[in-house]
Design a protein around this motif. Structure first.
Motif, PDB file in Angstrom:
ATOM      1  N   VAL A  14     -29.795 -12.883  25.547  1.00 21.61           N
ATOM      2  CA  VAL A  14     -30.282 -13.382  26.831  1.00 21.61           C
ATOM      3  C   VAL A  14     -29.602 -12.652  27.983  1.00 21.61           C
ATOM      4  CG1 VAL A  14     -30.364 -15.410  28.341  1.00 21.61           C
ATOM      5  CG2 VAL A  14     -30.924 -15.639  25.923  1.00 21.61           C
ATOM      6  N   TRP A  28     -33.505 -19.170  28.763  1.00 18.99           N
ATOM      7  CA  TRP A  28     -32.968 -19.731  27.519  1.00 18.99           C
ATOM      8  C   TRP A  28     -33.018 -21.241  27.643  1.00 18.99           C
ATOM      9  CZ3 TRP A  28     -27.260 -18.887  25.486  1.00 18.99           C
ATOM     10  CH2 TRP A  28     -27.155 -19.442  24.194  1.00 18.99           C
ATOM     11  N   CYS A  35     -27.554 -20.775  29.336  1.00 21.03           N
ATOM     12  CA  CYS A  35     -28.827 -21.504  29.267  1.00 21.03           C
ATOM     13  C   CYS A  35     -29.271 -21.946  30.661  1.00 21.03           C
ATOM     14  CB  CYS A  35     -28.680 -22.749  28.392  1.00 21.03           C
ATOM     15  SG  CYS A  35     -28.182 -22.430  26.686  1.00 21.03           S
TER      16      CYS A  35
END
Length: 899
Positions: free
Chosen positions: A65, A77, A137
């Protein structure tokens, strides 16, 4: 500028993670101007805490990512957690017991209130722990498989598949967990090696003459099956590992081709103790060579027996309650736990003379992953999903590489599973989960609908009774298998069922890469592919990176139960997140298990320290603006090295060789930049450096930070901001990934520098061999046809090898020691540097010792008995010793000749 002497991860990691979040670097949204890159996290259980497998899996995801983000893609993500029906319900039940509350005393709604309260308190722990690892994330997108929108998606899918005729309800053999009292999936069954017992039991043949005093005289009755032959055989001996199930026997099967049992074709036998008569059936499934060749058939408690029962139209007798105790159908030992009943029936069988013998053997029992209880194969009324329709297209997209598995070797495993797929048992006898949207009418029929009101309308239509009320309907008590929600994950996290045409699903789906373990290749990965093709007509992801299992030095899977797994958070505290990330990846090739060694994590920390010290070194140099550019050869070389390595690195990433990618950057930084380049350009002690060299060096360091950032996000961000004044959005986290810029003549340039460095290595070896310090001035004489090499790289060779002079000669100087490099001969004169007489004496002793050692090895190898009888690897070691001795003798003789 004041720079800390040592790098302390604890001082920087929380700081930079907070700033990344404040800047919104992890947030993603549909952006037509950018290429999308999306990854969905394999949702960890809400009951979970970070373990070594999570560390490896999520580090790899974060590398991919962060790389995509630096490549200018809209990197998304999606994090989230799985409600984990069995595990969570067990946790909540245990917590309630501590409070003096029994589940059976609660209504479903009351229990779910407790369960959701537990989830709110404990369910997000693992996600917070992932932040400490550096996982980038988009936390605003965090999903939970039982949140209202995702629950609605699950129910919509159930209704849709039922309407298509793919979901049905029926009695089938399932894995039954007596402790949690539910069916569980194959992937939740863990095989366990045990020493088991095989009990050989006598079944009396109906109509045969009674063996004198057999039942009353156990000693006389204790005979082998081989002693019974002919029509007057009294007994049939059957071997079983589960004697407590004989009350559920409905037949004994023998092979029709087994001559021992020809006389029993069409006969009946009596179940020991119970006395019930059952037939002897014939089936070639029974192995003649295994056990006694006679197989008790218990269709309710064994999958193979069940199939035999269906084939021969045998009745089914289920003698177990949900909790594993014996029910009334067992007649004997009613109410006793299955294992207590086993102990008691063995005792009674022996006393009654029905026990022939007991044998111990190595076996495997299937246990529940969550409760550790021994699984019971059991016929049960469950809901099933037909898989054949879904499996065929899901196999085709993997076979054609529309979905690529990394490594590709797993395609064979995937193919075998998909070509032998079985219907999926999707119901669970729990309260925590999505309740099955099936509603039963008073007459026992049912309707399937998304909501109770829709069910009522369907029920009225189906029954023709317009007066039916909601209170007349009873919803199915079961919930759906947890995997029935997670197989929709790549679609549901983007609300693809709620709004099939929303901006997110259209932009981020299909996702790019999935990182997971091969143990759930079928149970999760294949099912997600099925769901994607069925509900979006598209694959859910393009690549599947399959990690290995983290094991200890003995090859055992790391687990808390074995006590062989370190706490990942303790590792992060001790070695830093970057050290742990790199340590895990050093030996983690795709699809192969990782043998964890703390030394790898230590090496990861050492790598961080090496990078920090290199940064401090370059920032400690004073600049003299009047100095000319003095290191063009070094700069040219590292520029070519950097660009060549970037080509290799990009290729590794493209092919998902993440461990190889890390090692490529590691060698570039540690070996080429720190150990060679910086030594080439480093000014003399307290001397200044020219501005052009420092400019190039700082540029190199910035590029290296970019290449390292996906693997080591924290230290690279710290150095990035220490290296120069940065703007508010100028972070290495979002810096542009270096683009390949081929260097003209790079192969020749690198080859010539390699030759120069090989000369340096030769001189350094002589220093080590002769005990000469690294800075002791020496001269070098060369017998070579490539004097241009020495001219071009004179400054670098003299600096790195600490030489005062390099000359070209026609013959070896007196009292010199030489070496060969690149077809040329090089000599280091030692007169005046060492005591030649003492050196000759030392070398002579070494030579004599080496010759004596060689002779002893030769003697052993000339012994024909030794060579003929010793193990092959031992003989090979002796031959290697001989070769090593010969090489050492040759080197010593050359050194003596030179002196």
């Amino acid at each position: 500028m004041s720079i800390a002497k040592t790098y302390t991860p604890a001082d920087v990691e929380a700081k930079w993670y907070q700033r990344w979040q404040e800047q919104g670097f992890f947030k993603a949204k549909a952006n037509p101007r950018k290429q999308p890159y999306s990854v969905v996290i394999p949702p960890p259980n809400v009951t979970g805490v970070l373990h070594m497998g999570h560390m490896l899996n999520n580090t790899i995801q974060d590398v991919l990512v962060r790389l995509a983000r630096m490549q200018g893609k809209e990197a998304c993500w999606v994090p989230g957690t799985d409600h984990a029906s069995i595990a969570t319900e067990a946790k909540v039940v245990a917590l309630l017991k501590e409070q003096g509350i029994e589940k059976k005393d609660l209504t479903r709604e009351q229990f779910l209130e407790h369960a959701f309260a537990w989830k709110e308190k404990y369910g997000g722990i693992i996600l917070e722990q992932l932040k400490q690892l550096g996982a980038s994330c988009d936390w605003d997108r965090t999903r939970f498989t039982m949140e209202p929108e995702l629950t609605e998606a699950v129910l919509r899918v159930f209704v849709d598949l039922h309407q298509k005729g793919l979901i049905y309800r029926g009695i089938r053999m399932v894995n039954w967990d007596p402790q949690s009292q539910t069916a569980i999936s194959d992937e939740e069954v863990i095989p366990k090696d045990v020493m088991a017992k095989m009990y050989h039991l006598r079944y009396a043949v109906v109509g045969a003459e009674r063996l004198d005093n057999g039942a009353e005289n156990p000693e006389k009755a204790h005979v082998e099956q081989a002693e019974f032959s002919g029509l007057n055989s009294q007994f049939l001996v059957v071997a079983t590992s589960r004697p407590e199930t004989i009350m559920a026997d409905v037949a004994v099967a023998v092979n029709p081709n087994d001559p021992r049992y020809t006389h029993l074709h069409g006969a009946k036998v009596r179940i020991p103790l119970l006395g019930r008569e059952i037939p002897v059936i014939l089936d070639e499934y029974v192995s003649i060579d295994f056990g006694t060749g006679a197989l008790k058939v218990t269709p309710a408690h064994d999958l193979n027996d069940y199939e035999l029962g269906v084939k021969h139209s045998l009745p089914v007798i289920d003698i177990l309650n949900n909790d594993g105790s014996l029910n009334e159908k067992a007649v004997l030992y009613v109410g006793q736990d299955r294992f207590a009943a086993r102990r008691n029936i063995v005792k009674d069988l022996e006393e009654a003379g029905h026990l022939v013998k007991v044998e111990e053997y190595a076996s495997i029992v299937q246990t529940s992953e969550r409760t550790k209880a021994v699984i019971e194969p059991r016929l049960s009324m469950q809901w099933f999903l037909k898989m054949e329709h879904l499996a065929k297209p899901a196999l085709e997209v993997v076979e054609s590489d529309q979905v690529k598995l990394h490594p590709a070797k797993f395609k064979n495993t995937y193919r075998v599973w998909m070509e032998n797929v079985h219907d999926w048992c999707i119901s669970r006898q729990l309260w925590w989960g999505q309740q099955i949207p099936a509603y039963y009418l008073p007459d026992g029929t049912y309707v399937v609908a998304l909501t109770p009101n829709e069910a009522l309308e369907l029920a009225r239509t189906q029954s023709g009774n317009a007066n039916l009320q909601l209170t007349d309907l009873r919803q199915d008590e079961d919930v759906l298998d947890t995997w029935f929600s997670s197989w929709l994950w790549p679609i549901s996290v983007f609300d693809g069922f709620k709004d099939p045409d929303n901006a997110d699903i259209n932009y981020f789906y299909p996702t790019n890469d999935l990182v997971t373990g091969p143990d759930i290749l079928f149970f999760w990965v294949a099912r997600m592919i099925m769901a994607g093709l069925e509900f979006r007509r598209e694959i859910p992801f393009r690549n599947v990176y399959l990690t290995g299992i983290v094991r200890d030095a003995q090859g055992r899977k790391m687990s808390k139960q074995l006590g062989n797994s370190p706490d990942p958070l303790d590792l992060i505290k001790q070695f830093g997140a970057d050290g742990v990330r790199t340590g895990m990846l050093f030996s983690a090739p795709a699809g192969n298990d990782l043998l964890y060694d703390e030394k790898l994590v230590e090496q990861g920390r050492n790598f961080c320290n090496k990078l920090w010290n290199a940064f401090r070194l370059t920032q400690g140099w004073e600049v003299d603006a009047t100095l000319p550019f003095a290191n063009n050869k070094a700069v040219e070389w590292f520029t070519a090295k950097l660009q060549t390595t970037l080509v290799e690195l990009d290729d590794h990433f493209e092919k998902f060789r993440i461990s190889d990618a890390l090692m490529t950057v590691y060698k570039l930084v540690w070996d080429d930049f720190c150990s060679v380049y910086l030594e080439m350009i480093k000014p003399a002690y307290q001397a200044p450096i020219d501005p052009e060299t420092l400019r190039h060096t700082t540029g190199f360091l910035e590029t290296l930070l970019k290449l390292l950032h996906p693997f080591m996000p924290f230290i690279t961000e710290e150095i990035w901001h220490e290296l120069a004044e940065r703007g508010p959005k100028d972070y290495v986290c979002v810096a542009t990934w270096p683009k390949q810029q081929p260097v003209a003549g790079a192969p020749e340039l690198l080859a010539r520098m390699d030759k120069a460095l090989d000369i340096v290595a030769g001189v350094r070896n002589i220093r080590n061999q002769k005990g000469l310090g690294p800075n002791k001035p020496l001269t070098l004489a060369a017998k070579t046809d490539d004097a241009g090499l020495l001219t071009d790289y004179d400054g670098i060779i003299r600096k790195l090898a600490s030489l005062t002079e390099i000359s070209v000669v026609d013959a070896a100087p007196a009292a010199s020691v030489g070496f060969v490099s690149g077809g040329a001969e090089f000599f280091v004169p030692l007169e005046g540097q060492i005591d030649l007489g003492a050196e000759k004496e030392r070398l002579t002793k070494e030579l004599e010792y080496a010759q004596g050692f060689r002779d002893s090895v030769l003697k052993k190898l000339s012994n024909e008995k030794f060579v003929a009888n010793a193990k092959a690897d031992l003989v090979e070691r002796e031959r290697q010793k001989l070769a090593d001795a010969e090489s050492k003798i040759t080197a010593l003789e050359q050194s003596l000749a030179a002196l």
